[in-house]
Design an enzyme around this catalytic site. Sequence first.
Site, PDB file in Angstrom:
ATOM      1  N   ASP A   7     -28.559 -19.742 -10.920  1.00  0.00           N
ATOM      2  CA  ASP A   7     -26.811 -20.043 -10.816  1.00  0.00           C
ATOM      3  C   ASP A   7     -25.700 -19.889 -12.528  1.00  0.00           C
ATOM      4  OD1 ASP A   7     -24.234 -19.882  -9.521  1.00  0.00           O
ATOM      5  OD2 ASP A   7     -25.496 -19.580  -7.331  1.00  0.00           O
ATOM      6  N   ASP A  50     -18.176  -9.278   5.082  1.00  0.00           N
ATOM      7  CA  ASP A  50     -18.247  -8.374   5.612  1.00  0.00           C
ATOM      8  C   ASP A  50     -18.985  -7.633   5.555  1.00  0.00           C
ATOM      9  OD1 ASP A  50     -17.252  -6.238   3.698  1.00  0.00           O
ATOM     10  OD2 ASP A  50     -16.234  -8.254   3.482  1.00  0.00           O
ATOM     11  N   GLU A 103     -39.819 -36.641   1.440  1.00  0.00           N
ATOM     12  CA  GLU A 103     -39.431 -35.522   1.606  1.00  0.00           C
ATOM     13  C   GLU A 103     -39.952 -34.637   1.115  1.00  0.00           C
ATOM     14  OE1 GLU A 103     -34.804 -37.253   1.076  1.00  0.00           O
ATOM     15  OE2 GLU A 103     -35.624 -37.577  -0.755  1.00  0.00           O
ATOM     16  N   ASP A 136     -19.209 -22.199   0.855  1.00  0.00           N
ATOM     17  CA  ASP A 136     -19.852 -23.584  -0.455  1.00  0.00           C
ATOM     18  C   ASP A 136     -19.955 -24.725   0.257  1.00  0.00           C
ATOM     19  OD1 ASP A 136     -20.208 -21.341  -2.190  1.00  0.00           O
ATOM     20  OD2 ASP A 136     -18.347 -21.787  -3.215  1.00  0.00           O
ATOM     21  N   PHE A 138       1.145  -1.225  -0.031  1.00  0.00           N
ATOM     22  CA  PHE A 138      -0.331  -0.022   0.091  1.00  0.00           C
ATOM     23  C   PHE A 138       0.709   1.350   0.123  1.00  0.00           C
ATOM     24  CE2 PHE A 138      -1.453   3.513   2.666  1.00  0.00           C
ATOM     25  CZ  PHE A 138      -2.957   3.282   1.758  1.00  0.00           C
ATOM     26  N   TRP A 195     -24.565 -11.908  -5.931  1.00  0.00           N
ATOM     27  CA  TRP A 195     -22.859 -11.301  -7.200  1.00  0.00           C
ATOM     28  C   TRP A 195     -22.194 -12.082  -5.999  1.00  0.00           C
ATOM     29  CZ3 TRP A 195     -22.347  -4.895  -7.742  1.00  0.00           C
ATOM     30  CH2 TRP A 195     -20.797  -5.339  -7.829  1.00  0.00           C
TER      31      TRP A 195
HETATM   32  C1  DGJ Z   1     -19.162 -19.772  -5.806  1.00  0.00           C
HETATM   33  C2  DGJ Z   1     -20.219 -19.955  -5.361  1.00  0.00           C
HETATM   34  O1  DGJ Z   1     -19.876 -20.193  -3.777  1.00  0.00           O
HETATM   35  C3  DGJ Z   1     -20.940 -20.946  -5.729  1.00  0.00           C
HETATM   36  O2  DGJ Z   1     -22.614 -20.799  -5.213  1.00  0.00           O
HETATM   37  C4  DGJ Z   1     -21.658 -20.551  -6.967  1.00  0.00           C
HETATM   38  O3  DGJ Z   1     -22.726 -19.662  -6.835  1.00  0.00           O
HETATM   39  C5  DGJ Z   1     -20.672 -21.317  -8.410  1.00  0.00           C
HETATM   40  N1  DGJ Z   1     -19.602 -19.651  -7.176  1.00  0.00           N
HETATM   41  C6  DGJ Z   1     -20.875 -20.560  -9.289  1.00  0.00           C
HETATM   42  O4  DGJ Z   1     -19.117 -20.255 -10.084  1.00  0.00           O
END
Ligand code: DGJ
Length: 752
Positions: free
Chosen positions: A367, A535, A615, A549, A281, A478
């Site tokens: 997605d 964050d 289910e 994930d 920085f 995003w």
């Molecule tokens: C990472 C994300 O955390 C997942 O949920 C999914 O959207 C993948 N990227 C897609 O490439």
Amino acid sequence: MSIRFDSETRIFVLETAHTSYHMKVDALGHLLHLYYGKTIGSGDLMQLYPRTDRGFSPDYYAYRTHRGISPDLLPQEYTGCNVGDFRLSCVTVADNRGAFGADFTYVSHTVEAGKYQLNGLPCAHAEENDAETLIVRMQDEVTGLTLELLYGVFARQDVITRAARLTNHGDTPLRLDKAASACLDLPFGRWDLLHFHGRHAMERQLEREAVGTHIQTVSSVRGSSSHHNNPFLILCRQDATETSGACYGVMMVYSGSYQMDVERSQTGLVRVVSGIQEERFAWNLKPGETFDTPEVILSFAAEGLTPLSQQYHRFLRRNICRGPWKDKRRPVLINNWEATYFDFNTEKIVKIAEKAASLGVEMMVLDDGWFGTRNDDNQGLGDWVVNCEKLPGGLDPLIEQINALGMKFGLWIEPEMVNENSQLYRTHPDWALTLPGRKPAMGRNQLVLDFSRPEVVDYLAEAIGKLLREHHIEYIKWDMNRSMSDVYSRAFPAEQQGEIMHRYMLGVYALAERLTQGFPEVLFEGCAGGGGRFDAGMLCYYPQIWCSDDTDAIERLTIQHGTSFGYPVCTMGAHVSACPNHQTGRTTPIDTRAVVAMSGTFGYELDLGKLKRAECTAVKNQIKRFKRLNDLIRTGDYYRLTDPAENAYFTAWQFAAEDGSEALLNLVVTHPQANPLPIHLCFRGLEEDAVYELDGIDYFGSQYTHDGGNAIEDGIHKGMRFSGSTLLYAGLVLPQLFGDYPSVQLHLTRKG
Ligand code: DGJ
């Protein structure tokens, strides 16, 4: 007034509901930090810092013959540079002769209603006049560098925010090699440091360690706040627990590389300095220019970690999250990622949506993989044009079918990245961050776009804006899927390359601001390969972030537990996914997966068409239950009842309505035992004198039956009534549960 200044003693006092924060302008004009903690009354606090001549701690020039008044020993609000304080510093500044130096002294201050804002950076905001601002102006006489220390006092919330604003009022350029946001000096006591480290698919694992005499650092150099260390730490008394002991929280409102250092000095004083990452920085400050640091959120609780967490939860929900969605119920969604990955077409998605709609799901999220040549994660990023082979006729026919099912439609984007095979990269290879003369390190075969360039931000604002304008998209996920390396911008000269990491973040924030302001009705969910940018900075734009994930319910218990120390559950993206789980191969009951995902935004991420009939019924019931419990979970006080690191048998947590009217206890057996100790739990957050009815008991998994079910009959059952104090202090014993990863939800309603 929560901010007072006594012009005789030159002492500032900031008061919140339960805390006091004192500082003093000393005889030489330095701003000393005197106290932060539980509310105190009058009395001289300078006696806490006796004048002692300690070898090799230099004295201020004015006291050179008196000795013992040293910048190295006194608690500071914000340090100078190279002028005798050898502890952690806040600023490193050099003039055009290469002289490093700054010594800030008081000039003036103002107190204003409302909350200061920062240039280009996210920060907390006031709601219904709940904040006051103090600005203390300081100056370094030699360089003309001025420092404005910004304090936001949120009295009711027991929160004080801080940031620093540095302006070059001199005639010659300056260079900032470090510009921290805030320094916090704690005078006495032995402290533990709690921080939240991890890795991809295993974020925010709590670690508690003693503050030693070496510098302990919580940081990221990855260009994002990272999976590896969350920009939040707690310092607590070594004997502090969930319900007792002094605790300080320091949370950065920043999503890029950062640094939070903790040091215990030779006198036992503990200093925490937080701010932008120093490594690589260097910010040029020409005459007349100003640099704003990111904000930090400070909070103090005298009675343990739970109240501290709850202070952050309330504050983030109220004063960090913005926009129409922040207080609203979020739609129960289904995301196709773990259902199809890249292998989908309109027909497949509609099929999933049909099934989902029939079970009560409210939104279908498409997605990764809907655009360009994105058939795997090696290609296609940069060109935000729909792939008509997968989605014939484009997005609209799909969206129309989803909407016709009564569902909203949401879409995944990853605006900060580009693949080399894209039209965007072929047209603008210089828009990617790469080092001259070197092949870049690749992350998921993608490059990072140079968001320090306004034209890149403009391009993406237009590309994403077009999508939102032209299609009925009500949610955006995003994503951001690599750490930043090869940071070099072709748009800036050599001497400004040390600015790029931070300019990148300013560009990301500028795009987030434009999109969220331009499309306020759209619900945004942040994501960075799961929780790699979880964050408070991002939460200023998106009210929720995909937590990890790792969708395995049992692993999620520790991830969500760690996350809960700083962040409210309504910000944690959590889904029920398929079993065997795609990340761990583990099989858990579908209801246990739902119990865990409900302590988050709640959604599904699997092909519901593959579920068995029982289910499907379970899913229907889960959604009904979640809708009933939504307000309690989203806005209730959150209590950690167990520590997953210490209790291998089960994990339990609880919600209580702020007004004590209802509560929900959740429990997951993580390690079934043949002959376990009874599961005994005391509720929290109830009214002692009220009467509560146990009106909901849902056991997910079978109960232990070796004694013919007597244990259940003798034990708790629906309709039982207890006083609040009984539930708080005597508690309940739950029946033993049998099988793999069973779970329980108990609901209580106040009846009188
Ligand atoms: C990472 C994300 O955390 C997942 O949920 C999914 O959207 C993948 N990227 C897609 O490439």
